[in-house]
Design an enzyme around this catalytic site. Sequence first.
Site, PDB file in Angstrom:
ATOM      1  N   ASP A  69       0.832  -1.182   0.000  1.00 32.57           N
ATOM      2  CA  ASP A  69       0.000   0.000   0.000  1.00 32.57           C
ATOM      3  C   ASP A  69       0.879   1.250   0.000  1.00 32.57           C
ATOM      4  O   ASP A  69       1.639   1.490   0.923  1.00 32.57           O
ATOM      5  CB  ASP A  69      -0.868  -0.043   1.260  1.00 32.57           C
ATOM      6  CG  ASP A  69      -1.901   1.050   1.282  1.00 32.57           C
ATOM      7  OD1 ASP A  69      -3.069   0.733   1.478  1.00 32.57           O
ATOM      8  OD2 ASP A  69      -1.541   2.229   1.091  1.00 32.57           O
ATOM      9  N   THR A 102      -3.152   4.837  -4.089  1.00 35.82           N
ATOM     10  CA  THR A 102      -2.152   5.630  -3.385  1.00 35.82           C
ATOM     11  C   THR A 102      -0.759   5.441  -3.965  1.00 35.82           C
ATOM     12  O   THR A 102       0.075   6.319  -3.860  1.00 35.82           O
ATOM     13  CB  THR A 102      -2.123   5.252  -1.900  1.00 35.82           C
ATOM     14  OG1 THR A 102      -2.045   3.837  -1.808  1.00 35.82           O
ATOM     15  CG2 THR A 102      -3.361   5.717  -1.201  1.00 35.82           C
ATOM     16  N   THR A 103      -0.517   4.282  -4.561  1.00 35.95           N
ATOM     17  CA  THR A 103       0.781   4.073  -5.206  1.00 35.95           C
ATOM     18  C   THR A 103       0.813   4.817  -6.528  1.00 35.95           C
ATOM     19  O   THR A 103       1.764   5.532  -6.838  1.00 35.95           O
ATOM     20  CB  THR A 103       1.023   2.576  -5.464  1.00 35.95           C
ATOM     21  OG1 THR A 103       0.679   1.854  -4.307  1.00 35.95           O
ATOM     22  CG2 THR A 103       2.446   2.320  -5.848  1.00 35.95           C
ATOM     23  N   ASP A 400      -8.900  -1.005   1.303  1.00 38.81           N
ATOM     24  CA  ASP A 400      -8.851  -0.427  -0.037  1.00 38.81           C
ATOM     25  C   ASP A 400     -10.050  -0.869  -0.856  1.00 38.81           C
ATOM     26  O   ASP A 400     -10.706  -0.056  -1.510  1.00 38.81           O
ATOM     27  CB  ASP A 400      -7.569  -0.868  -0.764  1.00 38.81           C
ATOM     28  CG  ASP A 400      -6.379  -0.033  -0.341  1.00 38.81           C
ATOM     29  OD1 ASP A 400      -6.533   0.729   0.631  1.00 38.81           O
ATOM     30  OD2 ASP A 400      -5.315  -0.150  -0.971  1.00 38.81           O
TER      31      ASP A 400
END
Lengths: 535, 536
Positions: A69, A102-103, A400
């Site tokens: 994450d 988020t990456t 997520d």
Amino acid sequence: MSLAFDDYGRPYIILRDQGSKKRMKGLEAYKSNILAAKAVANTLSSSLGPKGMDKMLVSPDGDVSVTNDGSIIVEKMEIQHPTAKLLVELSQSQDAEIGDGTTGVVVLAGKLLEQALTLLDKGNHPLKISDGFDRACDVAIKHLETISEEIDIQANEHEALIQAACTALGSKVVSKRKRELGKIAVTAVLDVADLARKDVNLDLIKIQTKTGGSVEDTRLISGILIDKDMSHPQMPKEVKEAKICLLTCPFEPPKPKTKHNINISSAEDYKKLYQQEQQYFVDMVKLVKDSGANIALCQWGFDDEANHLLLQNELPAVRWVSGTDVELIAMATGARIIPRFQEITPEKLGKAGSVKEVQFGTSNERMLVIENCQCTKAVTILIRGGSQMIVDEAKRSIHDAICVIRNLIKDNRIVYGGGSAELACAIQVLQYADEVSSVEQYAIRSFADALEGIPCCLADNCGLNPITSVAQAKSRQLQENNPRIGIDCMELGTTDMKEQRIYETLSSKKQQIQLATQVVKMILKIDDVIAPDDY
Amino acid sequence: MDIVGNVLPQVLKDEATEDKGEMARLQSFVGAIAVADLVKTTLGPKGMDKILKPTGPGQEMTHITVTNDGATILKSMYVENPAAKILIEISKTQDEEVGDGTTTVAVLAGELLREGEKLIQKRIHPQHVIAGWRIARDVALKRLRDISSENDINSQEFHDDLIKIARTTLSSKLITTDRDYFADLCVKAVLRLKGSSNLDYIQIIKLPGGTIRDSYLDDGFILKKQITIGCKRRIENAKILVANTAMDYDKIKIYGTKVKVNSMDKVAEIEAAEKEKMKHKVDKILKYQPTVFVNRQLIYNYPEQLLADSGITVIEHADFEGMERVAAATGAEILSTFDAPERAAQVLGHCDLIEEIMIGEEKMIKFSGCKKNEACTIVLRGASTHILDEVDRSIHDALCVLITTVKNRRVVWGGGNSEMQMAAACEEEAKKVQGKQAFAIEAFARALRQIPTIICDNGGYDSAELIQNFKVELQKGNQTCGLNMTDGTVGNMSELGVKECLRVKEQALMAASEAAELIMRVDDIVKCAPRKRERA
């Protein structure tokens, strides 16, 4: 570091502790900032996509966590460089707003900075670059909206939602069970969702972890699971048709907040006080019992005597229930949180089908399950796994997935994944660049290149040749005018992401591009860094 | 510095390190394999023990531990390597979840990574390795479940199975010579629980002295306490009142109370009131008409004397666990208030005989003929505390496995049979799978086969030959063959009676492959700067 010198070459003292500060300005500052930010993006880039790798992070206390994450990685890396920290915040704001991608957002920012660096080398002014990026970003967002599709989330037993959850889970360590976990996440969200208002209160989904078993043993409990047991070992382990009294006052003699002293000056006082104390306990238990409650959950502790009185009155009770759990139980069972014993009334009690104690493993750990709550359906996802690290990572992954599903319920427009959306935007931005007559067109073109960097990175992580596969996908998109062609990460034999059913939410993609552009613009505006020397 | 020669700005804190790609992978492989190698010599009936010596100053730090239990060894080690920590973590989870197979799980994960490393060297992408492992794991799990058998819980066969499982578990421990004796003892203890899985009811008391053989199972319940002086040492048909209440001086719990008097007389008055309050409490207790009074907290002389005068046997300071056990065994309620003597029949516990006994040199209280006959006590004797500790751990392992078996009821053959069967299943599968995942599936099979190989090696036998013969024997369709570790041959497990619990094997397989996968997926290790500790 010095800002100015006099005729003899001696520095004027302008800043406090000037000698011990470091200063970088102009091109040097730009480059240093960009390189630092890129270093972070580089670390994350290998985590992108279904075949992305994980990072092992060792905390200052030596605890190990393994994660994929993006926001957790950058948070736990304990970055100290000021501009690199901006990327940490970038990832976290994506996490707070959307919960997924988020990456991707950090990688995109990295690619944009890389392009900016080349443009700077060519002598472009940073502000022109940032203006160009801004305009390109608008074009990309508009195009995203045109290529987005509305999906019917109800159809086919919420198949589309499950697919979207699978896409989110695909890159995680739990991917081998993505379908099952996806289903769990979808059922959980739908259970608590208010479809009419298109709203999901994520507080109603509790994620509880417990090591042992395997990820397959993860299950959905239609009720609330709390990591507590009955206050007395001999209380009944199960209560049917529970009427719950939710207390935030301890079963103890009162402790007024005002400072006071009770002085005992005679034997009578002493006896009186003793009797009063006994009376307190009896009254407390009586008040709870009289309201018709058959189980009491309390945020605070119990005195031994009170505890036994509860047992004697056949009133099972639980102590030290955490504040968040109390609120959750209140919401789910319709109980009012009662701060004083005097205020207990029958209508303030919450109702649930059953409350029971369950046991795990050999080490005698017990948990309480509250099922069939009266009001809203609250659910708990109990995550199991071989070790603490796996359980923790599974928790993050499911979070997520839940966020993705919530976003789809809010806004059911999707774009296709596998880098196809970025590629389509890149083509559009490139076309737009030719129409721009000012210097910004270079920046706009670079923006397109940066967008292409995402599918490149995906292909790279999957062990495909990045240049050939991106070139192929791009030319097919142009020829067929089909924005759904992406990178075949899973080697399923087709590059059409609609067939592969890789769904991503439009809101997440939009947010990614916007946030990344904003941060890059901010970094490009810094031309002077003054920092203490030990940085 | 990057390739072009630009000095990269420092992103992480001082002392923090980041390893990427090959370096990161190498680091985690080395760490995990080292840990696995460390415990692997303890595997199997001929495995060796380890001495654990704590570091640091102080009297208690000189106490060493001799053990064969994987979880205990791993728990006591301080490792720096993050991958090694993951292995330790899964071993701990195995211990909590099923109680046995803690060495196996760490060794299996280590062997998987050893094989994984070879595949990486062949330039196979870690994700492909993982994909292969996942297929292999599912196949192995399916085979494991297929070969397991189930017996009815009340049948004689099931009882025999339990004894065999206990024997197998104990055979790798210190008490291997007396394993039949202890297996029988453990099974009896577990069967008393009648299907409940509460290990608390089985109490283990360790007393140095005598030999291991002198250990025995007492069907009563033994409390490691003494009866207060002046009370009867033997009570028949005891009515027991179990309490958790202050019997020293009952302080008033109302906040802010303070005694403030202005003359000596008043002090005396209050003292008398206090005494009277205690007397009052004792009177209330007496109304229940118990013959034995057990309290968790300590009892001062005055109430003790009052109780003793009324002919009640007083046991003070029973610890929390002990008290809960007494309550559970005798069917008593744990009381803290004493205002309802009419409920006496309901709240008092009962047992036929309470007496003070001597085991070795120590006096203890034995409750026999309890109302609820589930609790029992295993008294362990042995030459030294080290031996006793190790026997305790072994018995604990055996009890955990037995309880798991009672819950799950499925058993497999031991002696490496299940591992070899799983390996064979994986190899069959590898022939059908297209793509490079097949290498990983084969690797998984090899790792599984390592377990019996290590068991052979630890026994000092020619593992290469034995394992090959074993393979052939299985291929012939001999489903019950396995390693005979006394003769160093391939033998028949049903004749030797070596059985293992399915749940333990399942959990080991799943936890090990999950951990190996977790480590395999890592391509970047970031170590934060260690927290600065202020020296006091």
